[in-house]
Design an enzyme around this catalytic site. Structure first.
Site, PDB file in Angstrom:
ATOM      1  CB  CYS A   1      13.225   9.549   7.960  1.00 31.56           C
ATOM      2  SG  CYS A   1      13.723   8.317   7.223  1.00 31.56           S
TER       3      CYS A   1
ATOM      4  CE  LYS B   1      -1.686   3.129   2.265  1.00 29.78           C
ATOM      5  NZ  LYS B   1      -1.601   4.615   1.901  1.00 29.78           N
TER       6      LYS B   1
ATOM      7  N   GLY C   1      -4.629   1.393   4.107  1.00 26.05           N
ATOM      8  CA  GLY C   1      -3.486   1.003   5.216  1.00 26.05           C
ATOM      9  C   GLY C   1      -3.812   0.310   6.651  1.00 26.05           C
TER      10      GLY C   1
ATOM     11  CD  GLU D   1      12.775   4.783   8.133  1.00 28.18           C
ATOM     12  OE1 GLU D   1      12.977   5.778   8.732  1.00 28.18           O
ATOM     13  OE2 GLU D   1      12.956   4.687   6.738  1.00 28.18           O
TER      14      GLU D   1
ATOM     15  N   GLY E   1      -4.292   5.972   3.816  1.00 29.46           N
ATOM     16  CA  GLY E   1      -3.868   5.382   5.228  1.00 29.46           C
ATOM     17  C   GLY E   1      -5.089   4.917   5.931  1.00 29.46           C
ATOM     18  N   PRO E   2      -5.985   5.671   6.243  1.00 30.67           N
ATOM     19  CG  PRO E   2      -7.009   7.903   6.894  1.00 30.67           C
ATOM     20  CD  PRO E   2      -5.931   7.012   5.850  1.00 30.67           C
TER      21      PRO E   2
ATOM     22  N   GLY F   1      -4.689   3.677  -2.152  1.00 33.58           N
ATOM     23  CA  GLY F   1      -5.689   3.832  -1.188  1.00 33.58           C
ATOM     24  C   GLY F   1      -4.993   4.850  -0.127  1.00 33.58           C
TER      25      GLY F   1
END
Length: 470
Positions: A279, A170, A207, A245, A203-204, A201
């Site tokens: 990050c 995803k 995911g 991560e 995340g909510p 799609g």
């Protein structure tokens, strides 16, 4: 811009089971370039079932054969490098040269490493009167971010394939076109149907459905610490393995005697690359008080060289951030820095262009460890410069955040730098400008995550252990 109107499940592109769409915007001009299906829990379920069905045969495939298919996948990525780089530039806003060299070049190197490692890895060993087997964990739910859309996919998919796992991916909703190109590459490489599956799609919805699905044995997520906590809780409730991560607030420690000009220039570049959307970006520069003002001047001058503009222009070194949401978030941090008393020596919250999600390359001086911009991940082209009196204070500042993902140390000699680096609470430290190593483990301490990616340590994340006594 090419986009598939479906999900890649069971070795073919299938119509989505829902009707909602995700519009993909070019962050440089804010114009729509494509749309993709917004996957539902039913789409995720179909993909997991396909991965589950393909798992026994793939797990039983000889490691050398799996490795050869990873090599074939690598070759397709090489052949389609230009198309993939152009797509990343269009949906992420990265300057085209950086897209070619880093966004596509790095994952090709990672895929190559697993093509070699997968064929030579010791999947069993003899210990006393036991044979210890390292077996694939099963179906992997991989949830990847937008900031390095191909690299993060390959960093999860390649070791999972080498281990004998099957995958449902995803990708981030901001950069789904790169993921679709990757699915095309998987298909062209001849990887068996169902071994790799893609559901686009949000995340909510997609995911969360993937993380919670009872048919998923391991969830590998890269993204924010806040979302990582949610995924970890979901996986924990189901007693399934998780690899996270997450965020970072990496310190770039310049010790007395180091080449100050080189260290500052490299540090600024590390923050400005990818518009600061890394990050492990070295967003905190720590400089001894005797060299502080010189470092501030050098940093301001270096930041001025990062011309922002059209990512297709060869002269552009700084593209936009990925979205209006991200732009507004970064501007909010810059404003907060000014409000808390930091000295703005380059950039600021004002938009450098009338159109696009651009942030000026920004440098703050007189930053103290407790300031918001010294503690929280900004994820934009913003550098904070802090001073210290001695190595003890420098170490306390470097270790004084909730994060521990990356870091750097510059010193007059390697021995001094390594001695300091050993005391840093972080998962990876560059010594005097050390280069990226696709075989070195990457991951964090503290709230920067759980687990490691890349090299043999990354492969081990997708294996479980069985011992036979005789």
């Amino acid at each position: 811009m090419k986009a598939h109107d479906g999900m890649y499940i069971g070795g073919e592109w299938r119509a989505a089971l829902g009707h909602d769409r995700i519009e993909v915007l070019n962050p440089a001009d804010e114009r729509p370039i494509a749309s993709v299906p917004a996957g539902t829990a039913e789409d995720v379920d179909a993909a997991v079932r396909a991965a589950r069905a393909a798992f026994p045969a793939w797990a039983a495939t000889a490691p050398a054969e799996r490795a050869a298919l990873i090599g074939a996948l690598r070759d397709v990525l090489v052949a389609r490098k230009g198309e993939i780089a152009g797509t990343i530039t269009a949906e992420l806003g990265s300057p085209l040269g950086f897209s070619e060299m880093v966004h596509v070049g790095a994952p090709i190197a990672v895929a190559s490493s697993y093509a070699e490692l997968g064929a030579s890895y010791a999947f069993e060993e003899r210990i006393g009167n036991s044979t210890v087997l390292l077996e694939p964990v099963g179906v992997v739910g991989a949830i990847t971010p937008w900031n390095y859309p191909l690299h993060q996919i390959v960093a999860k998919v390649a070791p999972a394939l080498a281990a004998g796992c099957t995958i449902v991916l995803k990708p981030a909703e901001d950069t789904p076109l790169t993921a679709q190109l990757f699915a095309d590459a998987v298909h062209e490489a001849g990887i068996p149907a169902g071994v790799f599956n893609l559901v686009t799609g949000t995340g909510p919805v997609a995911g969360q459905a993937l993380a919670a699905h009872e048919g998923v044995d391991l969830v590998s997520f890269t993204g924010s610490t806040a979302v990582g906590k949610q995924i970890g809780a979901t996986a924990g409730a189901a007693v399934k393995r998780v690899a996270l991560e997450l965020g970072g607030k990496s310190a770039n420690v310049i010790l007395p005697g180091a080449d100050l000009a080189k260290a500052v220039a490299a540090g600024v570049g590390h923050v400005m690359n990818n518009a600061g959307q890394s990050c492990n970006a070295l967003t905190r520069m720590l400089v001894h008080r005797d060299e502080y003002e010189e470092a501030v001047s050098l940093a301001a001058a270096a930041a001025a060289k990062y011309a922002s503009g059209d990512p297709l222009d060869p002269g552009t070194r700084l593209g936009p951030v990925v979205s209006s949401k991200q732009r507004d978030r970064v501007r909010g941090f810059i404003t907060k820095g000014v409000e808390e008393g930091a000295r703005l020596v380059a950039g600021g919250p004002e938009a450098p262009h009338e159109q696009g999600y651009f942030i000026a390359p920004t440098v703050f001086a007189d930053v103290t460890p407790g300031m918001t911009i010294a503690q929280e991940e900004i994820f934009g082209p913003v550098l904070s410069i802090l001073s210290y009196e001695d190595q003890a204070e420098a170490l306390a500042i470097a270790n004084g955040t909730d994060y521990g993902l990356g870091g750097a140390v510059w010193a007059a000699d390697e021995e001094t730098a390594v001695a300091f680096a050993r005391l840093m609470d972080t998962g990876q430290v560059d010594i005097n400008g050390g280069r990226f190593n696709p075989l070195a483990p990457f991951g964090g301490y503290k709230k920067s995550g759980v687990g490691r990616e890349l090299g043999p340590h990354g492969l081990a994340e997708y294996l479980q252990t069985k011992s036979l006594q005789f």
